[in-house]
Design an enzyme around this catalytic site. Structure first.
Site, PDB file in Angstrom:
ATOM      1  CD  GLU A 190       3.149  -6.853   8.215  1.00 11.38           C
ATOM      2  OE1 GLU A 190       2.812  -5.597   8.504  1.00 11.38           O
ATOM      3  OE2 GLU A 190       2.574  -8.001   8.186  1.00 11.38           O
ATOM      4  CE  LYS A 214      -0.966   1.222   4.882  1.00 16.70           C
ATOM      5  NZ  LYS A 214      -0.227   0.671   5.814  1.00 16.70           N
ATOM      6  CG  HIS A 238       2.150  -1.123  11.629  1.00 17.35           C
ATOM      7  ND1 HIS A 238       2.754   0.179  11.905  1.00 17.35           N
ATOM      8  CD2 HIS A 238       2.358  -1.379  10.301  1.00 17.35           C
ATOM      9  CE1 HIS A 238       3.055   0.580  10.889  1.00 17.35           C
ATOM     10  NE2 HIS A 238       2.967  -0.296  10.004  1.00 17.35           N
TER      11      HIS A 238
HETATM   12  C1  LIG Z   1       1.090   0.513   6.535  1.00 17.37           C
HETATM   13  C2  LIG Z   1       1.234  -0.984   6.728  1.00 17.37           C
HETATM   14  C3  LIG Z   1       2.617  -1.307   6.896  1.00 17.37           C
HETATM   15  C4  LIG Z   1       3.713  -0.385   6.230  1.00 17.37           C
HETATM   16  O1  LIG Z   1       3.923   0.484   7.274  1.00 17.37           O
HETATM   17  P1  LIG Z   1       5.335   1.509   7.069  1.00 17.37           P
HETATM   18  O2  LIG Z   1       5.020   2.558   8.296  1.00 17.37           O
HETATM   19  O3  LIG Z   1       5.079   2.416   5.670  1.00 17.37           O
HETATM   20  O4  LIG Z   1       6.311   0.781   7.152  1.00 17.37           O
HETATM   21  C5  LIG Z   1       3.034  -2.594   7.314  1.00 17.37           C
HETATM   22  N1  LIG Z   1       2.049  -3.186   7.685  1.00 17.37           N
HETATM   23  C6  LIG Z   1       0.588  -3.118   8.072  1.00 17.37           C
HETATM   24  C7  LIG Z   1      -0.144  -3.837   8.362  1.00 17.37           C
HETATM   25  C8  LIG Z   1       0.276  -1.851   7.354  1.00 17.37           C
HETATM   26  O5  LIG Z   1      -0.978  -1.587   7.743  1.00 17.37           O
END
Ligand SMILES: *Cc1c(COP(=O)(O)O)cnc(C)c1O
Length: 440
Positions: A301, A96, A224
């Site tokens: 991620e 995303k 996260h």
């Molecule tokens: C948006 C998102 C990410 C990426 O996050 P960053 O802060 O851009 O590294 C990773 N995992 C999940 C579940 C997300 O929603």
């Protein structure tokens, strides 16, 4: 599942390795539309010079549409930096953040996994020939039809954070390998997520038993810390919480083998801790709670970290108004060719104001005027900053360059009011390009 993060110290400029063939195939026959978007850098040429050259070309034409240049060599070097700093962690890039086709292609060739959040993202990544085992469907709240799509295409790793989601998974994807998404303390992150997602530690025992009773397999835990995390201790706490969830999971009869430390790694060196510092804290927490001997697989991620510095945006001044203040002061309003409904959707929410670089012949540094920057649509909310910023006197036709526009920019654009998203050109260094073209 992928193994450790592949790091090639030797493989030249981009560290590109074996699956070059994929990339070569996606180049297509000479003259295919994809190739037009690719720019091979001349000797010693940088992506920045490509931006300036394009501005020159466009200024001499009668189209001054906004554009972006993505530096694919930079993308490869971010991947190398991530793998070097976190050698135990396999990156699953968060689609995303920037889902431009060449970004995904190069990452697929470099061997990253992918974090997808919807059927379309799954389709995009599977369409590149990425194995379903290299994908985690990491949206804890999924439409049933997207769940069935994942099941049908062999994407097994899914996150969840509620009983209700487990009930849906049991019905639509009973053979999933589930990952329990934990709540984290993320108030220190620029873009917190924990109000929306994550199970509190107190309810995890119940969720794990509930999953077991439904006959579902939970294989790990994730979190996260919120995007652009400024506090390394948040990771330490979340990793310790995951360790407790692993114990609860084993007690409930699950085979816990996967730790997912999510995203949140800052994309640029700012006021907060450096990435290497963050990585040291994470490595220490892993060694403490999930020592190597445990055999636990660790993934992350990352989104922002990989792509923020990869893209540069250039926008044109399409209209201007000078306003004389009653006291004799002069204020300027600039109307730009891109804005809130294009690549700058997140701009107003950025914690630190990102200022543009002015491109103008014979531009004098002074005097500066208080300016308001608007996007091109008819909505008054379509502006770059809430307050005025100080810029020199500019004219219709001049350009502004915004570096570090790789995150949550092109992936959030719309065509509102008929203004189309900025076109993206992809710059590749010659070494990478010739490697691609000599692969049999
Ligand atoms: C948006 C998102 C990410 C990426 O996050 P960053 O802060 O851009 O590294 C990773 N995992 C999940 C579940 C997300 O929603």
């Amino acid at each position: 599942m992928p193994g450790r993060c592949p790091v090639e110290g030797s493989a030249g400029v981009s560290g590109l390795s074996a699956p070059l063939r994929n990339l070569r195939e996606s180049l297509g026959p000479p003259g295919s539309p994809w190739q037009k978007e690719l720019i091979t850098l001349g000797p010693g040429e940088s992506a920045w010079q490509v931006v300036l050259k394009k501005i020159q070309e466009l200024s001499n034409s009668d189209h001054q549409d906004p554009f972006m240049v993505a530096d694919l060599g930079m993308l490869a070097s971010r991947h190398r930096a991530f793998c070097q700093a976190l050698p135990r962690v396999s990156p699953f890039y968060a689609v995303k953040c920037n889902s431009s086709p060449w970004i995904l292609r190069v990452l697929a060739a470099l061997g990253t996994g992918f974090d997808c959040a919807s059927q379309v993202e799954l389709e995009q990544v599977l369409g590149l020939g990425v194995a379903p085992s290299r994908i985690i469907y990491a949206n804890p709240c999924k439409p049933s039809s997207h769940l069935r799509f994942a099941a049908h295409h062999g994407v097994q790793l899914l996150t969840f954070d509620s009983e209700e989601e487990l009930t849906k998974v049991a019905q639509h994807h009973p053979r999933a390998r589930l990952v329990l998404r934990l709540w984290t303390q993320d108030s220190q992150s620029s873009f917190p997520l924990s109000a929306k997602f994550g199970a509190r530690l107190e309810v995890c025992g119940h969720l794990l038993t509930f999953a077991k009773d439904l006959g579902l397999a939970v294989v790990g835990a994730s979190f996260h810390v919120g995007s652009d995390c400024q506090t390394p201790q948040t990771y330490t706490q979340a990793i310790a919480d995951c360790q407790r969830v692993f114990e609860m999971g084993r007690r409930a009869g699950h085979d816990m083998s996967l730790l997912d430390i999510g995203g949140g790694f800052p994309g640029a060196e700012g006021s907060g801790p450096k990435f290497e510092e963050l990585a040291r804290v994470i490595n220490a927490a892993l060694a403490q709670d999930f020592p190597e001997e445990s055999g636990i697989e660790v993934i992350a991620e990352p989104g922002r970290f990989y792509v923020q510095s990869v893209c540069t945006a250039a926008v044109n001044i399409i209209a201007k108004k000078a306003v004389l203040e009653p006291g004799g002061g002069r204020k300027l309003k600039y109307y730009l060719s891109d804005g809130h409904y294009g690549s700058f959707r997140l701009f107003l929410r950025e914690p630190v104001r990102k200022m543009p670089i002015v491109v103008k012949e014979f531009c004098s540094e002074l005097p500066l005027f208080p300016c308001t920057l608007y996007g091109p649509t008819c909505d008054a909310f379509d502006r770059f900053y809430l307050e005025e910023v100080w810029l020199p006197e500019l004219d219709v036709g001049d350009w502004l360059i915004f570096p570090s526009m790789g995150t949550y920019a092109s992936s959030m654009t719309s065509s509102f009011n008929g203004f189309l998203p900025a076109a993206i050109s992809y710059a590749m260094d010659p070494e990478l390009r010739s490697l691609l073209e000599t692969v049999p």
